[in-house]
Design a protein around this motif. Structure first.
Motif, PDB file in Angstrom:
ATOM      1  N   LYS A  70      -6.145   3.221   3.953  1.00 26.91           N
ATOM      2  CA  LYS A  70      -6.249   1.863   4.477  1.00 26.91           C
ATOM      3  C   LYS A  70      -7.161   1.749   5.696  1.00 26.91           C
ATOM      4  O   LYS A  70      -7.475   0.636   6.131  1.00 26.91           O
ATOM      5  N   ASN A  71      -7.533   2.872   6.301  1.00 29.65           N
ATOM      6  CA  ASN A  71      -8.387   2.853   7.494  1.00 29.65           C
ATOM      7  C   ASN A  71      -7.817   1.980   8.607  1.00 29.65           C
ATOM      8  O   ASN A  71      -8.520   1.169   9.218  1.00 29.65           O
ATOM      9  N   TYR A  72      -6.528   2.157   8.864  1.00 26.53           N
ATOM     10  CA  TYR A  72      -5.872   1.325   9.863  1.00 26.53           C
ATOM     11  C   TYR A  72      -6.483   1.466  11.256  1.00 26.53           C
ATOM     12  O   TYR A  72      -6.444   0.533  12.057  1.00 26.53           O
ATOM     13  N   PHE A  73      -7.056   2.611  11.566  1.00 22.41           N
ATOM     14  CA  PHE A  73      -7.589   2.810  12.904  1.00 22.41           C
ATOM     15  C   PHE A  73      -8.971   2.185  13.082  1.00 22.41           C
ATOM     16  O   PHE A  73      -9.522   2.193  14.178  1.00 22.41           O
ATOM     17  N   THR A  74      -9.542   1.677  12.012  1.00 23.63           N
ATOM     18  CA  THR A  74     -10.810   0.965  12.121  1.00 23.63           C
ATOM     19  C   THR A  74     -10.666  -0.503  11.743  1.00 23.63           C
ATOM     20  O   THR A  74     -11.631  -1.259  11.857  1.00 23.63           O
ATOM     21  N   ASP A  75      -9.503  -0.907  11.324  1.00 21.16           N
ATOM     22  CA  ASP A  75      -9.254  -2.296  10.940  1.00 21.16           C
ATOM     23  C   ASP A  75      -8.057  -2.798  11.742  1.00 21.16           C
ATOM     24  O   ASP A  75      -6.910  -2.622  11.351  1.00 21.16           O
ATOM     25  N   ALA A  76      -8.345  -3.436  12.877  1.00 25.99           N
ATOM     26  CA  ALA A  76      -7.293  -3.843  13.804  1.00 25.99           C
ATOM     27  C   ALA A  76      -6.331  -4.847  13.171  1.00 25.99           C
ATOM     28  O   ALA A  76      -5.119  -4.777  13.383  1.00 25.99           O
ATOM     29  N   ASP A  77      -6.867  -5.778  12.403  1.00 29.37           N
ATOM     30  CA  ASP A  77      -6.006  -6.787  11.781  1.00 29.37           C
ATOM     31  C   ASP A  77      -5.035  -6.149  10.792  1.00 29.37           C
ATOM     32  O   ASP A  77      -3.846  -6.480  10.755  1.00 29.37           O
ATOM     33  N   ALA A  78      -5.558  -5.225   9.989  1.00 28.61           N
ATOM     34  CA  ALA A  78      -4.701  -4.551   9.010  1.00 28.61           C
ATOM     35  C   ALA A  78      -3.650  -3.705   9.711  1.00 28.61           C
ATOM     36  O   ALA A  78      -2.489  -3.668   9.309  1.00 28.61           O
ATOM     37  N   LEU A  79      -4.059  -3.018  10.784  1.00 24.71           N
ATOM     38  CA  LEU A  79      -3.123  -2.186  11.534  1.00 24.71           C
ATOM     39  C   LEU A  79      -2.012  -3.033  12.141  1.00 24.71           C
ATOM     40  O   LEU A  79      -0.837  -2.681  12.065  1.00 24.71           O
ATOM     41  N   TYR A  80      -2.396  -4.162  12.724  1.00 21.37           N
ATOM     42  CA  TYR A  80      -1.394  -5.027  13.361  1.00 21.37           C
ATOM     43  C   TYR A  80      -0.398  -5.557  12.331  1.00 21.37           C
ATOM     44  O   TYR A  80       0.814  -5.545  12.555  1.00 21.37           O
ATOM     45  N   SER A  81      -0.910  -6.005  11.191  1.00 20.24           N
ATOM     46  CA  SER A  81      -0.029  -6.557  10.152  1.00 20.24           C
ATOM     47  C   SER A  81       0.937  -5.500   9.641  1.00 20.24           C
ATOM     48  O   SER A  81       2.136  -5.761   9.470  1.00 20.24           O
ATOM     49  N   PHE A  82       0.410  -4.290   9.393  1.00 18.69           N
ATOM     50  CA  PHE A  82       1.262  -3.217   8.901  1.00 18.69           C
ATOM     51  C   PHE A  82       2.296  -2.827   9.956  1.00 18.69           C
ATOM     52  O   PHE A  82       3.482  -2.685   9.663  1.00 18.69           O
ATOM     53  N   ALA A  83       1.843  -2.639  11.192  1.00 18.58           N
ATOM     54  CA  ALA A  83       2.742  -2.193  12.251  1.00 18.58           C
ATOM     55  C   ALA A  83       3.856  -3.203  12.487  1.00 18.58           C
ATOM     56  O   ALA A  83       5.020  -2.841  12.666  1.00 18.58           O
ATOM     57  N   ARG A  84       3.517  -4.484  12.486  1.00 12.91           N
ATOM     58  CA  ARG A  84       4.542  -5.494  12.750  1.00 12.91           C
ATOM     59  C   ARG A  84       5.600  -5.515  11.652  1.00 12.91           C
ATOM     60  O   ARG A  84       6.783  -5.691  11.915  1.00 12.91           O
ATOM     61  N   ALA A  85       5.172  -5.326  10.415  1.00  6.99           N
ATOM     62  CA  ALA A  85       6.125  -5.337   9.301  1.00  6.99           C
ATOM     63  C   ALA A  85       6.958  -4.069   9.289  1.00  6.99           C
ATOM     64  O   ALA A  85       8.181  -4.118   9.117  1.00  6.99           O
ATOM     65  N   ALA A  86       6.317  -2.923   9.492  1.00  3.60           N
ATOM     66  CA  ALA A  86       7.017  -1.644   9.359  1.00  3.60           C
ATOM     67  C   ALA A  86       7.911  -1.341  10.544  1.00  3.60           C
ATOM     68  O   ALA A  86       9.054  -0.901  10.384  1.00  3.60           O
ATOM     69  N   LEU A  87       7.422  -1.573  11.760  1.00  3.35           N
ATOM     70  CA  LEU A  87       8.179  -1.185  12.950  1.00  3.35           C
ATOM     71  C   LEU A  87       9.494  -1.943  13.068  1.00  3.35           C
ATOM     72  O   LEU A  87      10.483  -1.419  13.574  1.00  3.35           O
ATOM     73  N   GLY A  88       9.508  -3.176  12.592  1.00  4.44           N
ATOM     74  CA  GLY A  88      10.714  -3.983  12.707  1.00  4.44           C
ATOM     75  C   GLY A  88      11.854  -3.517  11.827  1.00  4.44           C
ATOM     76  O   GLY A  88      12.980  -3.994  11.964  1.00  4.44           O
ATOM     77  N   SER A  89      11.577  -2.577  10.925  1.00  8.29           N
ATOM     78  CA  SER A  89      12.616  -2.126   9.999  1.00  8.29           C
ATOM     79  C   SER A  89      13.076  -0.703  10.303  1.00  8.29           C
ATOM     80  O   SER A  89      13.844  -0.136   9.532  1.00  8.29           O
ATOM     81  N   LEU A  90      12.617  -0.136  11.420  1.00 10.74           N
ATOM     82  CA  LEU A  90      12.932   1.249  11.746  1.00 10.74           C
ATOM     83  C   LEU A  90      13.749   1.354  13.024  1.00 10.74           C
ATOM     84  O   LEU A  90      13.710   0.475  13.873  1.00 10.74           O
TER      85      LEU A  90
END
Length: 427
Positions: free
Chosen positions: A282-302
């Motif tokens: 997914k290249n999350y470290f080069t795509d800030a929008d994708a990283l933010y969307s993934f992090a917000r969804a995933a972190l809230g469930s851990l």
């Protein structure tokens, strides 16, 4: 005429002065505009950071551990090996009630349904993940419970009892913290390792994380037909799994293989490998929008320990292994064998001690899995393993699935088996 010239002569300095004022005002405005842009960006980053950080549920378990256990406190894991305990719980509370069994006696006590130790070496050259069978017979120390009490030490007890001993019959944060603490203490007694951090993933957390990745591709090595329990029906071959299906795949025991938990662990490892491969793609470290969307969804469930729950620490660890390929990602089950007096229980083998010793020494576990260092062995075996083709991988997996005893691979692990990733052909 003289007066006019004199008046005109005086006007020139005023014009030059006005031009300078205009230049200065323009510069100030440009500077203020630039400052406003920077402030806006910094504020946005700050808001995003606090937004993401607020999603993480962290629990400090230090007060539940023995007072003489030296806690290592550090601001950074740079240059240090890290051991992270990953626990998958089978709680049915709230969004985890995937099978409608919340409140039943069968799931009244949350247990550690899946347990893995993630080891990151000091040089960050590889990723090593070792699964611990939930039915492994171990010694469980006396643990502090969420209500302030203590449990009795136990011998030859299924490993997942440790979490239940600490958590009791509750699913709140205090119970989870006590369950994690008892599991962590049990693992440290079993392995001799120091566990730096922990991460708890429940059913909803796994589903949410997989969906945040956009689903995962993986290779299924045999048909699955479990209409009665998980409802999963799946053909062998490459499959794309969304969050709900991934949870079914991780949980399924019936309608595939011999129904044992030890046979389920390779499927869970297969899913983890697919998640890692997808995250890297997914290249999350080069795509800030994708990283933010993934992090917000995933972190809230851990739920995590405070250290790894810090976004700076988490991001630092993630960045430090961003270049590690799947060929250097090792997923194994700790070597074990059936208990002679109970075929539904397992015991550690001598090879398990070799694995723990390798992790403790921060040396590759693939070397420990080769046995007596294979003195004089042909060094080309490593190259053969690394160069395994994608076409060969399904054949290897299918061959493993035909064994009547699924634990055989865990009793006699090989270096080749640790590097297989059948999902590679599905991308």
């Amino acid at each position: 005429m003289i007066m006019a010239v004199s008046s005109h002569a005086k006007a020139k300095p005023n014009a030059r002065h006005s031009a300078k004022d205009l230049t200065r005002r323009a510069a100030r405005r440009l500077l203020l505009a630039g400052f406003a842009v920077v402030l806006f960006i910094v504020s946005g980053v700050g808001i995003a950071y606090h937004d993401l950080q607020s999603q993480v549920n962290t629990l400090d378990i230090n007060g539940l551990l023995d007072d003489d256990r030296a806690r290592q406190v550090t601001d950074s894991y740079e240059g240090r090996p890290v051991n992270i305990l990953i626990l998958g719980t089978d709680s049915r509370a709230g969004a985890n009630n995937v099978d409608g069994s919340e409140g039943s006696e069968e799931v009244a006590v949350a247990r550690s349904d899946t347990t893995m130790i993630l080891h990151l070496p000091a040089d960050r050259s590889r990723i090593e993940i070792v699964s611990i069978p939930r039915d492994l017979l171990v010694d469980i120390p006396s643990c502090r419970t969420a209500d302030g009490g203590t449990t009795e030490a136990m011998s030859y007890t299924p490993f997942n009892t440790a979490f239940a001993n600490g958590a009791g019959a509750s699913d709140d944060d205090a119970a989870v913290a006590a369950g994690v603490a008892c599991t962590l203490a049990t693992i440290e007694d079993l392995t001799g390792l120091y566990i730096d951090e922990y991460l708890v993933v429940d059913f909803n957390g796994l589903t949410t994380t997989v969906d945040a990745l956009g689903g995962v591709n993986l290779y299924v090595d045999e048909d699955i037909n479990d209409t009665e329990f998980t409802g999963l029906v799946m053909s062998s071959g490459c499959q794309h799994l969304d969050g709900a299906t991934a949870l079914q795949y991780a949980r399924v025991r019936h309608g595939v293989g011999d129904g044992s938990d030890r046979q389920r662990m390779p499927r869970q490892q297969n899913l983890v490998a697919a998640m890692l491969r997808t995250a890297k793609s997914k290249n999350y470290f080069t795509d800030a929008d994708a990283l933010y969307s993934f992090a917000r969804a995933a972190l809230g469930s851990l739920t995590s320990s405070p250290g790894i729950g810090s976004l700076t620490t988490l991001a630092g660890l993630a960045m430090s292994i961003s270049d590690v390929g799947m060929d250097q990602t090792i997923l194994i089950t700790m070597p074990n064998e059936e208990a002679p007096w109970d075929l539904n229980r397992a015991l550690p083998t001598d090879e398990a001690a070799d694995v723990w010793a390798a992790l403790k020494a921060d040396t590759p576990i693939s070397e420990a899995l080769r046995g007596d260092t294979q003195e004089g062995a042909d060094s080309s075996s490593d190259a053969d393993s690394a160069d395994a083709t994608q076409e060969d991988q399904p054949t290897q997996s299918d061959a493993g699935s035909d064994q009547p005893d699924a634990a055989a691979d865990s009793r006699t692990p090989t270096a080749d088996a640790t590097t297989e990733d059948p999902a590679a052909q599905c991308y």
